[in-house]
Structure formats: C-alpha cells, structure tokens
Design a protein around this motif. Sequence first.
Motif, PDB file in Angstrom:
ATOM      1  N   ARG A  68       1.085  -0.909   0.403  1.00 28.26           N
ATOM      2  CA  ARG A  68       0.028  -0.068   0.023  1.00 28.26           C
ATOM      3  C   ARG A  68       1.308   0.880   0.176  1.00 28.26           C
ATOM      4  O   ARG A  68       0.313   2.408  -0.677  1.00 28.26           O
ATOM      5  CB  ARG A  68      -0.863  -0.220   1.455  1.00 28.26           C
ATOM      6  N   ILE A  69       2.402   1.349   0.649  1.00 34.81           N
ATOM      7  CA  ILE A  69       3.207   2.401   0.450  1.00 34.81           C
ATOM      8  C   ILE A  69       4.224   1.566   0.432  1.00 34.81           C
ATOM      9  O   ILE A  69       4.543   1.549   0.903  1.00 34.81           O
ATOM     10  CB  ILE A  69       2.992   2.801   1.982  1.00 34.81           C
ATOM     11  N   ASP A  70       4.763   1.972  -1.074  1.00 36.52           N
ATOM     12  CA  ASP A  70       5.790   1.149  -1.492  1.00 36.52           C
ATOM     13  C   ASP A  70       7.265   1.936  -1.064  1.00 36.52           C
ATOM     14  O   ASP A  70       7.829   2.812  -1.738  1.00 36.52           O
ATOM     15  CB  ASP A  70       5.878   1.333  -2.791  1.00 36.52           C
ATOM     16  N   ILE A  71       7.585   2.148   0.395  1.00 38.75           N
ATOM     17  CA  ILE A  71       8.797   2.852   0.613  1.00 38.75           C
ATOM     18  C   ILE A  71       9.787   1.395   1.481  1.00 38.75           C
ATOM     19  O   ILE A  71       8.974  -0.206   2.369  1.00 38.75           O
ATOM     20  CB  ILE A  71       8.365   3.919   1.773  1.00 38.75           C
ATOM     21  N   ARG A  72      10.594   1.341   1.128  1.00 38.62           N
ATOM     22  CA  ARG A  72      11.863   0.628   1.770  1.00 38.62           C
ATOM     23  C   ARG A  72      11.961   0.216   2.976  1.00 38.62           C
ATOM     24  O   ARG A  72      12.163  -1.396   3.675  1.00 38.62           O
ATOM     25  CB  ARG A  72      13.140   0.730   1.326  1.00 38.62           C
ATOM     26  N   THR A  95      12.559   5.756  12.451  1.00 34.95           N
ATOM     27  CA  THR A  95      13.479   6.752  12.432  1.00 34.95           C
ATOM     28  C   THR A  95      13.459   7.735  10.722  1.00 34.95           C
ATOM     29  O   THR A  95      13.466   8.844  10.690  1.00 34.95           O
ATOM     30  CB  THR A  95      14.696   5.368  12.619  1.00 34.95           C
ATOM     31  N   PHE A  96      12.876   6.118  10.087  1.00 31.64           N
ATOM     32  CA  PHE A  96      12.781   7.136   8.290  1.00 31.64           C
ATOM     33  C   PHE A  96      11.746   7.683   8.412  1.00 31.64           C
ATOM     34  O   PHE A  96      12.175   9.294   7.759  1.00 31.64           O
ATOM     35  CB  PHE A  96      12.707   5.594   7.512  1.00 31.64           C
ATOM     36  N   LEU A  97      10.623   7.562   9.020  1.00 32.23           N
ATOM     37  CA  LEU A  97       9.371   8.435   8.963  1.00 32.23           C
ATOM     38  C   LEU A  97       9.479   9.556   9.856  1.00 32.23           C
ATOM     39  O   LEU A  97       9.695  10.428   8.531  1.00 32.23           O
ATOM     40  CB  LEU A  97       7.900   7.640   9.173  1.00 32.23           C
ATOM     41  N   ARG A 123       6.070  10.284   5.832  1.00 32.60           N
ATOM     42  CA  ARG A 123       4.793   9.995   6.820  1.00 32.60           C
ATOM     43  C   ARG A 123       3.695  10.480   6.630  1.00 32.60           C
ATOM     44  O   ARG A 123       2.653  10.515   6.734  1.00 32.60           O
ATOM     45  CB  ARG A 123       5.595  11.551   7.516  1.00 32.60           C
ATOM     46  N   ASP A 124       3.635  11.571   5.326  1.00 31.35           N
ATOM     47  CA  ASP A 124       2.049  12.054   4.863  1.00 31.35           C
ATOM     48  C   ASP A 124       0.786  10.908   4.188  1.00 31.35           C
ATOM     49  O   ASP A 124       0.423  10.550   4.536  1.00 31.35           O
ATOM     50  CB  ASP A 124       2.762  13.093   4.388  1.00 31.35           C
ATOM     51  N   LYS A 125       2.177  10.191   3.852  1.00 32.10           N
ATOM     52  CA  LYS A 125       0.923   8.576   3.209  1.00 32.10           C
ATOM     53  C   LYS A 125       1.261   8.272   4.251  1.00 32.10           C
ATOM     54  O   LYS A 125      -0.187   7.433   4.207  1.00 32.10           O
ATOM     55  CB  LYS A 125       2.678   8.168   2.339  1.00 32.10           C
ATOM     56  N   VAL A 126       1.445   7.702   5.562  1.00 25.01           N
ATOM     57  CA  VAL A 126       1.354   6.842   6.026  1.00 25.01           C
ATOM     58  C   VAL A 126       0.162   8.158   7.215  1.00 25.01           C
ATOM     59  O   VAL A 126      -0.566   6.590   7.265  1.00 25.01           O
ATOM     60  CB  VAL A 126       2.384   6.436   7.578  1.00 25.01           C
ATOM     61  N   ASP A 127       0.016   9.184   7.051  1.00 25.93           N
ATOM     62  CA  ASP A 127      -0.763   9.754   7.412  1.00 25.93           C
ATOM     63  C   ASP A 127      -2.008   9.065   6.776  1.00 25.93           C
ATOM     64  O   ASP A 127      -3.489   8.949   7.311  1.00 25.93           O
ATOM     65  CB  ASP A 127      -0.706  11.089   8.020  1.00 25.93           C
TER      66      ASP A 127
END
Length: 74
Positions: free
Chosen positions: A33-37, A50-52, A59-63
């Motif tokens: 859903r959120i393609d980040i490493r 740490t990354f977010l 962070r915006d994508k997680v929010d």
Amino acid sequence: MEKHSNDPLHGVTLKMMLAELVDHYGWVELGKRIDIRCFTHDPSMGSSLTFLRKTPWARDKVDELYLRWKLEES
C-alpha cells in the motif's frame, strides 16, 4: 473550557499509528500500500519510525493511509 482540535490525528503519535497499521495490515500489505523500503525490506518498528520522522513525504503517506482506514472502519 477545553479546546477541541479539528485535526483528526490530534493525540495520535506516529508510533501508535504505525503499530495499528502493522497490526491491521501486516508489513507485507503495508509495503504494498505504501511502497517504501522501510516497509518492504527487513521492516521493523525502529527503523521505520526513524525513516518516517526524517522523511515528510513518507510520513504524509502513512498519515493518509491511517486516516482512510479509520474512516472506513467507522
């Protein structure tokens, strides 16, 4: 008299948000859903937080995902 925030994320920490998303979706689905490493390659709460915290666009994508999920849930 208390002020009530119009911010739907008021009082929700990043750690709380991520923990709920991981509990609900799991790391694999969250990575789809959120393609980040930090979600797709050896994910952990510590490294992801740490990354977010250092990466506003992620962070915006997680929010956004958290808010969409909570709206669907209610």
